[in-house]
Design an enzyme around this catalytic site. Structure first.
Site, PDB file in Angstrom:
ATOM      1  N   GLU A  62      -1.260 -10.379  -5.906  1.00  0.00           N
ATOM      2  CA  GLU A  62      -1.253 -11.171  -7.142  1.00  0.00           C
ATOM      3  C   GLU A  62      -0.504 -10.439  -8.250  1.00  0.00           C
ATOM      4  OE1 GLU A  62      -3.759 -10.335  -5.188  1.00  0.00           O
ATOM      5  OE2 GLU A  62      -5.451 -11.713  -5.349  1.00  0.00           O
ATOM      6  N   GLU A 105       0.832  -1.201   0.000  1.00  0.00           N
ATOM      7  CA  GLU A 105       0.000   0.000   0.000  1.00  0.00           C
ATOM      8  C   GLU A 105       0.871   1.258   0.000  1.00  0.00           C
ATOM      9  OE1 GLU A 105      -3.758  -2.087   2.315  1.00  0.00           O
ATOM     10  OE2 GLU A 105      -2.593  -0.577   3.370  1.00  0.00           O
ATOM     11  N   CYS A 155      -9.075  -9.877  -6.568  1.00  0.00           N
ATOM     12  CA  CYS A 155     -10.020  -8.821  -6.945  1.00  0.00           C
ATOM     13  C   CYS A 155     -10.219  -8.842  -8.461  1.00  0.00           C
ATOM     14  CB  CYS A 155      -9.488  -7.455  -6.485  1.00  0.00           C
ATOM     15  SG  CYS A 155      -8.140  -6.803  -7.491  1.00  0.00           S
ATOM     16  N   CYS A 192      -7.056  -8.144 -10.530  1.00  0.00           N
ATOM     17  CA  CYS A 192      -6.093  -9.251 -10.525  1.00  0.00           C
ATOM     18  C   CYS A 192      -6.593 -10.421 -11.364  1.00  0.00           C
ATOM     19  CB  CYS A 192      -5.795  -9.694  -9.100  1.00  0.00           C
ATOM     20  SG  CYS A 192      -4.777  -8.489  -8.230  1.00  0.00           S
TER      21      CYS A 192
HETATM   22 ZN   LIG Z   1      -6.123  -7.439  -6.758  1.00  0.00          ZN
END
Ligand SMILES: [Zn+2]
Length: 139
Positions: free
Chosen positions: A54, A43, A93, A96
């Site tokens: 990923e 982050e 997500c 990804c």
């Molecule tokens: Zn992701």
């Protein structure tokens, strides 16, 4: 071997940089020849610059053995704070999924995806074709 992949993803997860969400994720990408590349989420104070585990592992995989040789991806995640409850298997997500689909399109193979909870005990075994049907591609 899945246990080896799990151990490497667990180790990578512990090197995540996620001070804002407190949700740390590790990923291990295995090649058709059994090579492994790892990554973790990273982050940033500028939130939109954060990178998923990923994507991070796929970047390392491209350098190590090429996206066209990706056979399997294992994802493990959950709250960094061990006093918080685990949240069940963590799935990639949408972004990804699209990144994994890129690797699948390069090889012409489906890619197995193993989604694990923080402890690596609860696992969902799926594939990119199942998680992202009708993926966007050059085709
Ligand atoms: Zn992701």
């Amino acid at each position: 071997m899945v246990s080896d992949l799990l151990a490497k993803a667990k180790e990578a997860r512990l090197r995540a940089h996620a001070p804002y969400s407190g949700f740390i994720v590790g990923a291990a990408v295995e090649s058709v020849d059994g090579e492994v590349a790892v990554g973790a989420n990273m982050e940033n104070a500028c939130y939109r610059l954060g990178v998923c585990a990923e994507q991070s592992a796929l970047t390392a995989a491209q350098q190590a053995f090429g996206l066209e040789n990706v056979a399997r991806v294992l994802v493990i995640g959950g709250p960094a704070d061990e006093s918080q409850p685990s949240v069940g298997p963590v799935t990639p997500c949408g972004g990804c999924r699209q990144a994994i689909a890129e690797a699948a399109q390069l090889s012409g193979r489906n890619i197995e995806i193993l989604c694990c909870d923080r402890e690596g005990e609860e696992t969902l075994t799926t594939s990119i074709a199942e998680l992202l049907p009708s993926a966007f591609s050059l085709d």
